[in-house]
Design a protein around this motif. Structure first.
Motif, PDB file in Angstrom:
ATOM      1  N   THR A   1     -23.679   3.373  15.172  1.00 18.09           N
ATOM      2  CA  THR A   1     -22.703   3.593  16.225  1.00 18.09           C
ATOM      3  C   THR A   1     -22.396   2.311  17.065  1.00 18.09           C
TER       4      THR A   1
ATOM      5  N   ARG B   1     -20.690   0.852  20.763  1.00 16.32           N
ATOM      6  CA  ARG B   1     -20.165   1.134  22.027  1.00 16.32           C
ATOM      7  C   ARG B   1     -19.093   0.060  22.517  1.00 16.32           C
TER       8      ARG B   1
ATOM      9  N   ASN C   1     -14.784   5.992  36.169  1.00 20.96           N
ATOM     10  CA  ASN C   1     -15.948   6.547  36.712  1.00 20.96           C
ATOM     11  C   ASN C   1     -17.181   5.732  36.198  1.00 20.96           C
TER      12      ASN C   1
ATOM     13  N   GLN D   1     -17.894   4.377  33.695  1.00 20.04           N
ATOM     14  CA  GLN D   1     -18.102   4.409  32.261  1.00 20.04           C
ATOM     15  C   GLN D   1     -17.326   3.368  31.563  1.00 20.04           C
TER      16      GLN D   1
ATOM     17  N   TRP E   1     -14.306   8.352  19.431  1.00 16.78           N
ATOM     18  CA  TRP E   1     -14.537   9.328  20.484  1.00 16.78           C
ATOM     19  C   TRP E   1     -13.415   8.703  21.768  1.00 16.78           C
TER      20      TRP E   1
ATOM     21  N   THR F   1      -7.218  17.842  29.589  1.00 15.12           N
ATOM     22  CA  THR F   1      -7.713  17.348  30.588  1.00 15.12           C
ATOM     23  C   THR F   1      -7.987  15.482  30.141  1.00 15.12           C
TER      24      THR F   1
ATOM     25  N   GLY G   1      -9.342  13.077  31.189  1.00 21.19           N
ATOM     26  CA  GLY G   1     -10.936  12.573  31.173  1.00 21.19           C
ATOM     27  C   GLY G   1     -11.998  13.226  30.306  1.00 21.19           C
ATOM     28  N   ILE G   2     -11.596  14.340  29.508  1.00 19.28           N
ATOM     29  CA  ILE G   2     -12.454  14.867  28.428  1.00 19.28           C
ATOM     30  C   ILE G   2     -12.472  14.231  26.874  1.00 19.28           C
ATOM     31  N   PRO G   3     -13.354  13.752  26.507  1.00 17.01           N
ATOM     32  CA  PRO G   3     -13.180  13.060  25.243  1.00 17.01           C
ATOM     33  C   PRO G   3     -13.095  13.978  24.011  1.00 17.01           C
TER      34      PRO G   3
ATOM     35  N   GLU H   1     -18.666   6.295  15.901  1.00 17.96           N
ATOM     36  CA  GLU H   1     -19.644   6.459  14.957  1.00 17.96           C
ATOM     37  C   GLU H   1     -19.276   6.461  13.498  1.00 17.96           C
TER      38      GLU H   1
ATOM     39  N   SER I   1     -24.988   4.265  27.505  1.00 19.47           N
ATOM     40  CA  SER I   1     -24.217   5.527  26.473  1.00 19.47           C
ATOM     41  C   SER I   1     -24.508   5.441  25.095  1.00 19.47           C
TER      42      SER I   1
ATOM     43  N   ILE J   1     -24.424   7.709  20.912  1.00 23.87           N
ATOM     44  CA  ILE J   1     -24.004   9.059  20.119  1.00 23.87           C
ATOM     45  C   ILE J   1     -25.464   9.543  19.518  1.00 23.87           C
TER      46      ILE J   1
ATOM     47  N   GLU K   1     -26.247  13.575  30.088  1.00 24.84           N
ATOM     48  CA  GLU K   1     -25.005  13.989  30.325  1.00 24.84           C
ATOM     49  C   GLU K   1     -24.358  14.223  28.792  1.00 24.84           C
TER      50      GLU K   1
ATOM     51  N   ARG L   1     -20.980  14.374  26.723  1.00 30.48           N
ATOM     52  CA  ARG L   1     -19.669  13.655  27.342  1.00 30.48           C
ATOM     53  C   ARG L   1     -18.764  14.510  26.680  1.00 30.48           C
ATOM     54  N   ASN L   2     -18.725  15.946  27.132  1.00 29.59           N
ATOM     55  CA  ASN L   2     -17.597  16.852  26.366  1.00 29.59           C
ATOM     56  C   ASN L   2     -16.921  17.320  27.966  1.00 29.59           C
ATOM     57  N   THR L   3     -16.988  16.858  28.798  1.00 30.09           N
ATOM     58  CA  THR L   3     -16.520  17.144  30.006  1.00 30.09           C
ATOM     59  C   THR L   3     -15.694  16.013  30.931  1.00 30.09           C
ATOM     60  N   ASP L   4     -14.939  16.335  31.899  1.00 32.02           N
ATOM     61  CA  ASP L   4     -14.093  15.406  32.432  1.00 32.02           C
ATOM     62  C   ASP L   4     -14.861  14.188  32.966  1.00 32.02           C
ATOM     63  N   SER L   5     -14.478  12.951  32.330  1.00 30.96           N
ATOM     64  CA  SER L   5     -15.278  11.926  32.559  1.00 30.96           C
ATOM     65  C   SER L   5     -14.951  11.378  34.139  1.00 30.96           C
ATOM     66  N   ASP L   6     -14.011  11.919  34.755  1.00 33.44           N
ATOM     67  CA  ASP L   6     -13.656  11.632  36.309  1.00 33.44           C
ATOM     68  C   ASP L   6     -14.903  12.132  37.018  1.00 33.44           C
ATOM     69  N   SER L   7     -15.703  12.862  36.598  1.00 33.19           N
ATOM     70  CA  SER L   7     -16.807  13.578  37.385  1.00 33.19           C
ATOM     71  C   SER L   7     -17.896  13.487  36.525  1.00 33.19           C
ATOM     72  N   ASP L   8     -19.244  13.119  37.120  1.00 34.21           N
ATOM     73  CA  ASP L   8     -20.408  13.023  36.528  1.00 34.21           C
ATOM     74  C   ASP L   8     -20.735  14.561  36.212  1.00 34.21           C
TER      75      ASP L   8
ATOM     76  N   GLY M   1     -24.369  14.203  16.674  1.00 34.85           N
ATOM     77  CA  GLY M   1     -23.178  13.547  16.453  1.00 34.85           C
ATOM     78  C   GLY M   1     -22.390  13.565  17.780  1.00 34.85           C
ATOM     79  N   GLU M   2     -22.842  14.016  18.889  1.00 34.77           N
ATOM     80  CA  GLU M   2     -22.128  13.827  19.959  1.00 34.77           C
ATOM     81  C   GLU M   2     -22.218  12.856  20.890  1.00 34.77           C
ATOM     82  N   PRO M   3     -21.405  12.437  21.756  1.00 36.47           N
ATOM     83  CA  PRO M   3     -21.506  11.144  22.776  1.00 36.47           C
ATOM     84  C   PRO M   3     -22.462  11.734  23.880  1.00 36.47           C
TER      85      PRO M   3
ATOM     86  N   ARG N   1     -24.625  10.539  27.719  1.00 36.39           N
ATOM     87  CA  ARG N   1     -25.021   9.348  28.515  1.00 36.39           C
ATOM     88  C   ARG N   1     -26.492   9.393  29.140  1.00 36.39           C
TER      89      ARG N   1
END
Lengths: 162, 167
Positions: free
Chosen positions: A9, A11, A29, A31, A64, A107, A109-111, A158, B52, B54, B87, B89-96, B135-137, B139
């Motif tokens: 992996t 980064r 944010n 990140q 990602w 959206t 910001g969603i990966p 990955e 961060s 995976i 966390e 990382r499958n939600t909006d990265s602009d908010s924790d 397999g998911e990213p 934090r």
């Protein structure tokens, strides 16, 4: 190990920028991400050692990504592998392999995942388990099928056995 | 793979730069102890570090245990504790969107300040891991709250390494 096993992996902080058209580090944010331009092909390079768990089944690279602002359109990513058994003073990456055109998330910001597959052998520069390699990732921004506007932000990569 | 297998390892240099998040905490800082980089969490303020990664595909769904290798700057008594938050990382990265944190049980530092001790905390599979899957990213956020009742170390805690393994 077997098909689907994670082998490496990377980064954004692991990027070893190329001398021309490098992807650029950014914060979103707080990140860390790597920004890839929407019109010029930009690339990032990562170095590693292929895990000895690699079983010869080829590799799948998962990028990602998220978009700076776009919520529609597609992106195309490419990857190329260099087996580090040649003169380091000259690049010797294998031919780049491409993803399909992948639709961005609704959206920004969603990966979302963009995958690129390599068969074992020449496509991987004949890289074998336990050997040092470099992986070059670029956005094929000037491809007519890469339609998403604005920067693409890479948050993680990955490498797994296909 | 199975219970007890290492999934990820983080070193001080893996801390994401600008690790502050909105709200309370100051960032942990990298200092050098005998030429070795360590993450310093002092006892004056709440200090935070973020990483961060995976989650490897060999994660078998048994939950994770996060282990810290810690030394004190100079103290030879007192207990250290950290809060860990995950966390997916499958939600909006602009908010924790970290899941509710878990605090390690306080662990006594070594009687020799430079000798590492380990403190660990398990996150059960599911909500405690923000439903993170193989397999998911993700934090990982690590915070030292010096006023936490589990934390009685009156000194800077220095983290050498962090391991995530399958519980």
């Amino acid at each position: 190990m077997a098909s689907g096993a994670t082998l490496a992996t990377f980064r954004p902080q692991n990027n070893e920028p190329p001398s021309s058209n490098p992807a650029t580090l950014d914060l979103r944010n707080y990140q860390v991400c790597l920004d890839f331009d929407a019109s010029t092909d930009e690339s990032a390079i990562f170095s590693g050692v292929l895990s000895r768990a690699y079983d010869g089944g080829g590799l799948t690279i998962t990028c990602w990504c998220m978009m700076t602002s776009a919520t529609t359109g597609d992106v195309i990513m490419q990857a190329a592998i260099e087996r580090r058994n040649t003169d380091a003073d000259s690049d010797s990456f294998s031919a780049a392999q491409s993803s399909t055109a992948t639709t961005v998330n609704g959206t920004s910001g969603i990966p979302f995942a963009v995958t690129i597959a390599f068969t074992d052998g020449a496509q991987m520069d004949s890289l074998a388990a336990g050997e040092a390699f470099r992986l070059k990732i670029n956005r094929d921004a000037d491809n007519g099928s890469d339609t998403a506007t604005g920067d693409l932000e890479l948050i993680a990569v990955e490498v797994k056995e296909t | 793979m199975a219970s007890g297998d290492t999934l990820c390892v983080f070193h001080p240099y893996d801390m994401v730069s600008g690790a502050l998040s909105a709200g309370a905490s100051e960032a942990a800082v990298i200092v050098y102890r005998n030429g070795q980089p360590v993450l310093a969490f002092d006892d004056d303020l709440d200090r935070r570090a973020q990483f961060s990664g995976i989650l490897p595909r060999w994660y078998a769904g048994g939950g994770i245990t996060i282990t810290f290798w810690v030394i004190s700057e100079s103290a030879t008594t007192g207990n250290i504790s950290f809060r860990t938050e995950i966390e997916r990382r499958n939600t909006d990265s602009d908010s924790d969107s970290f899941a509710t944190g878990v605090d390690t049980v306080g662990v006594a530092v070594s009687g020799t300040s430079g000798i590492p001790v380990t403190c660990s905390q398990a996150h059960t599979s599911g909500a405690s891991m923000d439903s993170l899957a193989a397999g998911e990213p993700f934090r990982l956020r690590v915070t030292r709250f010096p006023l936490n009742v589990q934390d009685t170390l009156i000194d800077t805690a220095q983290v050498l390494a962090i391991e995530i393994r399958e519980t």
